[in-house]
Design a protein around this motif. Structure first.
Motif, mmCIF file in Angstrom:
data_model
loop_
_atom_site.group_PDB
_atom_site.id
_atom_site.type_symbol
_atom_site.label_atom_id
_atom_site.label_comp_id
_atom_site.label_asym_id
_atom_site.label_seq_id
_atom_site.Cartn_x
_atom_site.Cartn_y
_atom_site.Cartn_z
ATOM 1 N N TYR A 254 2.709 36.212 -16.301
ATOM 2 C CA TYR A 254 3.394 35.620 -17.448
ATOM 3 C C TYR A 254 4.090 34.311 -17.069
ATOM 4 N N SER A 255 4.493 34.164 -15.818
ATOM 5 C CA SER A 255 5.062 32.882 -15.370
ATOM 6 C C SER A 255 4.024 31.774 -15.477
ATOM 7 N N ALA A 256 2.797 32.062 -15.003
ATOM 8 C CA ALA A 256 1.728 31.068 -15.055
ATOM 9 C C ALA A 256 1.368 30.720 -16.498
ATOM 10 N N LEU A 257 1.298 31.736 -17.351
ATOM 11 C CA LEU A 257 0.958 31.490 -18.753
ATOM 12 C C LEU A 257 2.073 30.709 -19.461
ATOM 13 N N TYR A 258 3.309 31.046 -19.149
ATOM 14 C CA TYR A 258 4.431 30.354 -19.787
ATOM 15 C C TYR A 258 4.490 28.897 -19.353
ATOM 16 N N PHE A 259 4.046 28.609 -18.120
ATOM 17 C CA PHE A 259 3.964 27.228 -17.645
ATOM 18 C C PHE A 259 3.130 26.389 -18.609
ATOM 19 N N GLY A 260 1.965 26.925 -19.011
ATOM 20 C CA GLY A 260 1.101 26.189 -19.927
ATOM 21 C C GLY A 260 1.741 25.981 -21.280
ATOM 22 N N LEU A 261 2.433 27.013 -21.789
ATOM 23 C CA LEU A 261 3.099 26.895 -23.084
ATOM 24 C C LEU A 261 4.237 25.883 -23.016
ATOM 25 N N VAL A 262 5.006 25.918 -21.934
ATOM 26 C CA VAL A 262 6.135 25.000 -21.789
ATOM 27 C C VAL A 262 5.668 23.548 -21.681
ATOM 28 N N CYS A 263 4.492 23.329 -21.072
ATOM 29 C CA CYS A 263 3.939 21.969 -21.036
ATOM 30 C C CYS A 263 3.850 21.412 -22.455
ATOM 31 N N GLY A 264 3.408 22.243 -23.372
ATOM 32 C CA GLY A 264 3.314 21.809 -24.762
ATOM 33 C C GLY A 264 4.669 21.620 -25.401
ATOM 34 N N ILE A 265 5.605 22.558 -25.146
ATOM 35 C CA ILE A 265 6.931 22.508 -25.777
ATOM 36 C C ILE A 265 7.654 21.207 -25.443
ATOM 37 N N ARG A 315 1.229 41.169 -30.712
ATOM 38 C CA ARG A 315 1.911 40.006 -30.161
ATOM 39 C C ARG A 315 0.950 39.008 -29.539
ATOM 40 N N VAL A 316 -0.019 39.519 -28.795
ATOM 41 C CA VAL A 316 -0.918 38.626 -28.062
ATOM 42 C C VAL A 316 -1.725 37.766 -29.019
ATOM 43 N N LEU A 317 -2.199 38.334 -30.118
ATOM 44 C CA LEU A 317 -2.994 37.558 -31.069
ATOM 45 C C LEU A 317 -2.144 36.487 -31.734
ATOM 46 N N HIS A 318 -0.917 36.832 -32.103
ATOM 47 C CA HIS A 318 -0.049 35.852 -32.749
ATOM 48 C C HIS A 318 0.293 34.704 -31.794
ATOM 49 N N ALA A 319 0.589 35.025 -30.545
ATOM 50 C CA ALA A 319 0.904 33.974 -29.577
ATOM 51 C C ALA A 319 -0.308 33.066 -29.341
ATOM 52 N N SER A 320 -1.490 33.660 -29.197
ATOM 53 C CA SER A 320 -2.692 32.883 -28.912
ATOM 54 C C SER A 320 -3.081 32.001 -30.093
ATOM 55 N N ILE A 321 -3.045 32.542 -31.305
ATOM 56 C CA ILE A 321 -3.383 31.749 -32.496
ATOM 57 C C ILE A 321 -2.434 30.556 -32.619
ATOM 58 N N SER A 322 -1.158 30.783 -32.368
ATOM 59 C CA SER A 322 -0.189 29.691 -32.465
ATOM 60 C C SER A 322 -0.511 28.570 -31.489
ATOM 61 N N MET A 323 -0.871 28.932 -30.257
ATOM 62 C CA MET A 323 -1.184 27.893 -29.265
ATOM 63 C C MET A 323 -2.449 27.129 -29.631
ATOM 64 N N VAL A 324 -3.444 27.821 -30.199
ATOM 65 C CA VAL A 324 -4.647 27.127 -30.674
ATOM 66 C C VAL A 324 -4.284 26.157 -31.798
ATOM 67 N N MET A 325 -3.429 26.599 -32.713
ATOM 68 C CA MET A 325 -2.980 25.738 -33.805
ATOM 69 C C MET A 325 -2.312 24.472 -33.246
ATOM 70 N N ALA A 326 -1.472 24.661 -32.231
ATOM 71 C CA ALA A 326 -0.788 23.519 -31.624
ATOM 72 C C ALA A 326 -1.786 22.582 -30.952
ATOM 73 N N LEU A 418 -2.446 23.594 -23.820
ATOM 74 C CA LEU A 418 -2.217 24.681 -24.764
ATOM 75 C C LEU A 418 -3.489 25.458 -25.059
ATOM 76 N N ALA A 419 -4.622 24.779 -25.138
ATOM 77 C CA ALA A 419 -5.885 25.472 -25.409
ATOM 78 C C ALA A 419 -6.230 26.429 -24.278
#
Length: 460
Positions: A254-265, A315-326, A418-419
């Motif tokens: 989850y640290s590695a995955l959050y790294f990618g999300l934070v890059c976008g944030i 949760r996983v589907l909602h998080a993933s769809i949001s990142m694709v949208m971004a 994010l993708a």
């Protein structure tokens, strides 16, 4: 232990208790995070005039903006250990006061070196705040209701940007008052509230449900029993001491995955004023009000998306769809930024909606998977390593902007981050217990604990 009755999980007493807890705790928590996010992101507005005054290139700004996250990452885990040792109430107050001092001290920046140093110290001072709040919420809200309160908490990010953007734009107009630049007034006026809130927090916060004398006796007993039973279920067969959270493979993933999300944030957040300013000939006040548009719409969507995630439990589907949208929004913005300003702003709005709506369902997964002191350590590590993306992304965007002379390549880079993260998050968590929580039942928590034993590949 007596089995819990799912049917009674949210009876009238439970609903009344949680409603009262939300009404008591969430306004303060949202306000604290509002101020935190304002103080870490106001540098994006200060850049509009500060860069010329002190001679910052785009790359130097990106590096300095990102230095916050180096200090943040280095002290995140030690800070959360202090929180677990001394209690959230006292520790959060300490964090608020120290970061308020350094947020105000940003007014002393006079060149690249001081910019780097004070941004680093600001990050070090704020370290531990976000995971401390995440851990604090796990003490007060059962897992099936946690995405909603996380969503309310995360609302502070887009709301802070939406309200802070026009305020920051207006503060930049204070140029020359008392011999100070407008960006210096911005840092001073937006930094002082953290210090004041730090003095009030020990009075307003309560450490645990058993200490909540503002609840009726039956409400306090219900909540204490409910959270103790949830903790007992999750602890079955799982290590829950502090170091276990650092060693857990789920923490690393989850640290590695959050790294990618934070890059976008932060790639978007720290550069949004610059991107908007490039859409036309706007003064700083106009930029502030335009920047508020994507964040205002994103705030509404975050609340809706958090409620939907809680209602479905996926949760996983909602998080993933949001990142694709971004990712789609950023690609569109990069393609349109020099073509049509209105369409580019719509694309940036889509990106903001996706980025901020991903945070709550994503963070609900590690906060559900880990337990006790392991949760305090694990959430600190997820936030610490993940927030290094807040250093990498602004710096790379700055380098790309300097190299190409426009914002398109930076937006494409953020979209790619994010993708990739969206796909990786879905592949990792789609079959894990924390990725799917049965909504509205306490049984979901017990089933999570059993499933976690089956899925957890780190036996200690």
């Amino acid at each position: 232990m007596t089995a819990m009755n799912p049917a009674n999980h949210l009876d009238e007493l439970g609903q009344r208790t949680l409603r009262k807890v939300r009404g008591r705790l969430m306004p303060l928590i949202v306000l604290l995070y509002f101020v935190a996010y304002l103080d870490r992101n106001n540098v994006g507005f200060a850049k509009l005039t500060m860069s010329e005054d002190i001679g910052l290139s785009a790359a130097a700004y990106g590096l300095g903006a990102g230095m916050f996250f180096i200090g943040y990452a280095l002290l995140e885990i030690p800070s959360n250990a202090g929180m677990y040792r001394f209690g959230a109430r006292k520790w959060i107050a300490r964090i608020l006061i120290s970061w308020g001092i350094f947020a105000t001290a940003m007014a002393l920046v006079n060149g690249e070196t001081t910019f780097y140093v004070i941004r680093f110290l600001l990050g070090a001072a704020e370290a531990g705040f976000f995971p401390a709040i995440l851990f604090y919420l796990t003490l007060w809200f059962p897992a099936p209701q946690r995405v909603l309160v996380l969503g309310i908490f995360i609302l502070a990010q887009p709301v802070s940007n939406a309200l802070g953007a026009p305020v920051s734009g207006l503060l930049l107009q204070m140029e020359g008052i008392a011999g100070l630049h407008g960006w210096q007034w911005l840092y001073i006026i937006e930094g002082v509230p953290a210090i004041l809130l730090g003095l009030l927090t020990p009075v307003l916060m309560t450490d645990r449900p058993s200490h909540a004398h503002w609840l009726a006796a039956d409400e306090r007993e219900w909540l204490t029993r409910t959270m103790d039973e949830e903790l007992a279920h999750k602890q079955k067969g799982q290590p829950h001491h502090f170091l276990a959270g650092l060693k857990d493979s789920r923490t690393v993933a989850y640290s590695a995955l959050y790294f990618g999300l934070v890059c976008g944030i932060y790639g978007l957040g720290l550069w949004m004023p610059t991107i908007v300013a490039a859409l036309g000939k706007f003064n700083t006040t106009e930029v502030g009000f335009i920047v508020a548009i994507p964040y205002t719409i994103a705030a509404v969507f975050v609340y809706f998306w958090g409620r939907r995630s809680d209602r479905t439990g996926n949760r996983v589907l909602h998080a993933s769809i949001s990142m694709v949208m971004a990712a789609v929004g950023l690609v569109a913005a990069g393609s349109l930024v020099q073509v049509n300003a209105i369409l580019a702003l719509i694309a940036l709005t889509l990106a903001a909606m996706g980025i901020y709506s991903a945070i709550a369902p994503f963070l609900a997964m590690p906060s559900t998977a880990l337990v006790g002191a392991a949760a305090a350590a694990g959430l600190a590590m997820v936030n610490s390593l993940g927030n290094l993306g807040g250093f990498v992304a602004p710096y790379i965007v700055g380098l790309l902007n300097d190299a190409t002379g426009d914002n398109r390549s930076g937006l494409m880079f953020l979209s790619a981050c994010l993708a990739v993260t969206a796909v990786a998050t879905y592949l990792y968590a789609r079959k894990r217990p924390e990725g799917h929580v049965k909504p509205g039942t306490h049984a979901a928590v017990g089933e999570e604990a059993v499933a976690a034993d089956e899925f957890d590949d780190t036996k200690h």
